[in-house]
Design an enzyme around this catalytic site. Structure first.
Site, mmCIF file in Angstrom:
data_model
loop_
_atom_site.group_PDB
_atom_site.id
_atom_site.type_symbol
_atom_site.label_atom_id
_atom_site.label_comp_id
_atom_site.label_asym_id
_atom_site.label_seq_id
_atom_site.Cartn_x
_atom_site.Cartn_y
_atom_site.Cartn_z
ATOM 1 N N HIS A 64 -1.280 -12.814 -13.027
ATOM 2 C CA HIS A 64 -0.811 -12.786 -14.375
ATOM 3 C C HIS A 64 0.577 -12.496 -15.217
ATOM 4 O O HIS A 64 0.776 -12.143 -15.312
ATOM 5 C CB HIS A 64 -1.634 -12.292 -15.563
ATOM 6 C CG HIS A 64 -2.254 -11.843 -16.866
ATOM 7 N ND1 HIS A 64 -2.434 -13.144 -17.611
ATOM 8 C CD2 HIS A 64 -1.669 -10.620 -17.168
ATOM 9 C CE1 HIS A 64 -2.576 -12.535 -18.487
ATOM 10 N NE2 HIS A 64 -1.853 -11.470 -18.810
ATOM 11 N N GLU A 83 -29.749 -11.670 -23.912
ATOM 12 C CA GLU A 83 -29.824 -13.239 -24.031
ATOM 13 C C GLU A 83 -28.712 -14.431 -23.465
ATOM 14 O O GLU A 83 -28.370 -14.889 -22.828
ATOM 15 C CB GLU A 83 -30.940 -14.408 -24.258
ATOM 16 C CG GLU A 83 -32.152 -13.834 -24.601
ATOM 17 C CD GLU A 83 -33.422 -15.166 -25.216
ATOM 18 O OE1 GLU A 83 -33.118 -15.895 -25.286
ATOM 19 O OE2 GLU A 83 -34.454 -13.865 -24.993
HETATM 20 P P1 NDP Z 1 -6.728 -3.143 -10.607
HETATM 21 O O1 NDP Z 1 -6.848 -2.376 -11.919
HETATM 22 O O2 NDP Z 1 -8.637 -3.758 -10.095
HETATM 23 O O3 NDP Z 1 -6.280 -2.460 -9.554
HETATM 24 C C1 NDP Z 1 -4.905 -1.891 -9.332
HETATM 25 C C2 NDP Z 1 -4.689 -1.621 -8.581
HETATM 26 O O4 NDP Z 1 -3.260 -0.827 -9.054
HETATM 27 C C3 NDP Z 1 -5.337 -0.160 -7.561
HETATM 28 O O5 NDP Z 1 -4.958 -0.325 -6.158
HETATM 29 C C4 NDP Z 1 -4.119 0.705 -8.199
HETATM 30 O O6 NDP Z 1 -4.686 2.035 -7.207
HETATM 31 C C5 NDP Z 1 -2.975 0.024 -8.079
HETATM 32 N N1 NDP Z 1 -1.820 1.223 -8.753
HETATM 33 C C6 NDP Z 1 -2.456 1.486 -9.608
HETATM 34 N N2 NDP Z 1 -1.193 2.227 -10.471
HETATM 35 C C7 NDP Z 1 -0.525 2.308 -8.908
HETATM 36 C C8 NDP Z 1 0.909 2.679 -8.237
HETATM 37 N N3 NDP Z 1 2.132 4.054 -9.631
HETATM 38 N N4 NDP Z 1 1.089 2.531 -7.710
HETATM 39 C C9 NDP Z 1 1.120 1.824 -6.723
HETATM 40 N N5 NDP Z 1 -0.400 1.711 -7.150
HETATM 41 C C10 NDP Z 1 -0.954 1.477 -8.050
HETATM 42 O O7 NDP Z 1 -6.300 -4.099 -11.118
HETATM 43 P P2 NDP Z 1 -6.882 -5.854 -10.788
HETATM 44 O O8 NDP Z 1 -7.374 -6.497 -9.736
HETATM 45 O O9 NDP Z 1 -7.940 -6.062 -12.084
HETATM 46 O O10 NDP Z 1 -5.181 -6.940 -11.712
HETATM 47 C C11 NDP Z 1 -4.022 -7.208 -11.149
HETATM 48 C C12 NDP Z 1 -3.327 -8.395 -11.612
HETATM 49 O O11 NDP Z 1 -4.085 -9.570 -11.427
HETATM 50 C C13 NDP Z 1 -3.552 -8.269 -12.951
HETATM 51 O O12 NDP Z 1 -1.926 -8.574 -13.206
HETATM 52 C C14 NDP Z 1 -3.950 -8.769 -13.697
HETATM 53 O O13 NDP Z 1 -4.086 -9.215 -15.522
HETATM 54 C C15 NDP Z 1 -4.723 -10.034 -12.475
HETATM 55 N N6 NDP Z 1 -5.857 -10.572 -12.581
HETATM 56 C C16 NDP Z 1 -6.856 -9.508 -12.551
HETATM 57 C C17 NDP Z 1 -8.208 -10.360 -12.947
HETATM 58 C C18 NDP Z 1 -9.123 -9.865 -12.531
HETATM 59 O O14 NDP Z 1 -10.325 -10.506 -12.966
HETATM 60 N N7 NDP Z 1 -9.722 -8.587 -12.539
HETATM 61 C C19 NDP Z 1 -8.647 -11.687 -12.979
HETATM 62 C C20 NDP Z 1 -6.888 -12.622 -12.544
HETATM 63 C C21 NDP Z 1 -6.014 -11.994 -12.455
HETATM 64 P P3 NDP Z 1 -5.233 3.317 -7.622
HETATM 65 O O15 NDP Z 1 -6.109 4.240 -7.125
HETATM 66 O O16 NDP Z 1 -3.741 3.947 -7.191
HETATM 67 O O17 NDP Z 1 -5.047 3.589 -8.755
#
Ligand code: NDP
Ligand code: MG
Length: 348
Positions: free
Chosen positions: A113, A236
């Site tokens: 993103h 719906e």
């Molecule tokens: P999630 O919230 O599902 O996952 C975030 C991940 O980041 C978790 O594994 C979390 O681990 C980790 N994380 C958070 N903080 C830290 C930190 N300080 N250090 C290391 N790891 C960390 O995110 P998404 O997968 O939804 O989104 C990821 C990217 O993908 C974003 O840029 C989003 O815009 C993009 N995107 C998302 C879509 C979607 O449908 N979800 C679709 C298309 C793009 P922990 O368990 O430790 O918190």
């Protein structure tokens, strides 16, 4: 060229060469919705994948799934491609603390993103490639489609290309997660960010939620039972959207009654006054384009999310939500099984 003439460049499997990734180590930073899907798909495509995380839930899950897991700093040091799949609002801090100083010269920094690049929360050094590989679907779909031999359409954007190979690497990466099977559309991170924010704010999330709330309130205020109102203006929605998703508005109109279709033509424009609504949408777009929205959201995160949390709490008390929860818990379709992954995604 007219504004409705199609001009996006598309790529498919024949345009991608997975062997470009041979000998390259890919660090997936984050193991949430997108992270687990990219990591597992790339591994199944034969790529060398490691995971970068902090200790906690995701770390344990990635380890249980058989990956080598490192701190973000260590994973970055080892990687030729670093894909940032952490929460967008945390990505800039994580980048500054653990990625920036450890990125190899000539490596690629990737995103799903464009927010942090578009609004300059992350400014990569000039000697790394920067690209976006953005699946147009949630992570469990990216994984599920891949396993089924299919893929989720992806957007590709190359922002920096000092090695001259960024485009090839990005195409190979998208092939590795299965996206090339469905189709890859070329864009820029600016365009992706602006259109993505616009869509979610005006139509998908912002527009739809307020439209449903209005419909629900009007029916209840007129004395109709809230259970009844919930079915008509919320439940719906999915049936209608599924039809449109499959075959366009024509398929939806084909399936609904002619009475419903006639009502659509006479009452739709009364509810959504095109001139007024488009003016409102243009104002939202302008805030997205000039950084006003991003500035507010970044400040909101720095200030403990007071507004965000109070709106979330307020929405939880709205009868549309409480009535809906009661009905979902007490009616058949709960047991009929929405996929767990969908519920996981919805509860995020
Ligand atoms: P999630 O919230 O599902 O996952 C975030 C991940 O980041 C978790 O594994 C979390 O681990 C980790 N994380 C958070 N903080 C830290 C930190 N300080 N250090 C290391 N790891 C960390 O995110 P998404 O997968 O939804 O989104 C990821 C990217 O993908 C974003 O840029 C989003 O815009 C993009 N995107 C998302 C879509 C979607 O449908 N979800 C679709 C298309 C793009 P922990 O368990 O430790 O918190
Ligand atoms: Mg989007």
């Amino acid at each position: 060229m007219g504004i409705y003439d199609m001009n996006a460049k598309m790529y498919y499997e024949k345009d991608c060469d997975l062997s470009v990734l041979d000998g390259k180590r890919i660090a997936i930073i984050g193991y949430g919705s997108q992270g687990h899907a990219h990591a597992q798909n790339l591994r199944d495509s034969g790529c060398d994948v490691i995971i970068g995380l902090r200790p906690g839930k995701s770390w344990d899950k990635a380890t249980a799934d058989g990956f080598e897991v490192y701190t973000v700093a260590e994973a970055t040091k080892q990687a030729d491609i670093v894909m940032m799949l952490v929460n967008d609002e945390r990505a800039a801090d994580i980048y500054k603390e653990s990625v920036a100083a450890n990125l190899k010269s000539g490596a690629a920094l990737a995103f799903a993103h464009g927010f942090n690049i578009r609004y300059k929360q992350i400014v990569p050094p000039a000697d790394v490639d920067v690209f976006m590989a953005a699946p147009k679907g949630p992570g469990h779909t990216v994984r599920g489609q891949y396993v089924a031999g299919q893929g989720v359409p992806c957007l590709i954007a190359v922002e920096q290309n000092p090695t001259g190979n960024a485009q090839k690497i990005a195409l190979a990466y998208i092939a590795g997660i299965g996206g090339a099977r469905a189709g890859i559309m070329e864009t820029t991170m600016d365009i992706e960010t602006e259109t993505d924010l616009f869509g979610e704010q005006t139509v998908l999330c912002g527009g739809l939620v307020d439209l449903m709330e209005c419909g629900f309130e009007v029916l209840c205020e007129a004395g109709y039972a809230p259970e009844n109102a919930y079915f008509e203006v919320c439940h719906e929605v999915k049936l209608i959207v599924d039809l449109i998703n499959k075959g366009g508005i024509a398929a939806m109109n084909y399936s609904i009654s002619d009475t419903a279709e006639y009502g659509e033509y006479v009452s739709g424009p009364r509810v959504i006054n095109h001139d007024q609504v488009k003016a409102n949408m243009r104002a939202v777009l302008s805030d997205i384009q000039d950084g006003t929205f991003a500035g507010k959201w970044i400040a909101e995160n720095k200030n403990g999310r007071t507004f965000f949390n109070s709106k979330r709490a307020q929405l939880a008390k709205h009868p549309l939500e409480t009535v809906g929860e009661y009905l979902r818990n007490n009616m058949l379709w709960k047991q009929q099984g929405v996929a767990d992954a969908d519920l996981d995604a919805a509860s995020k």
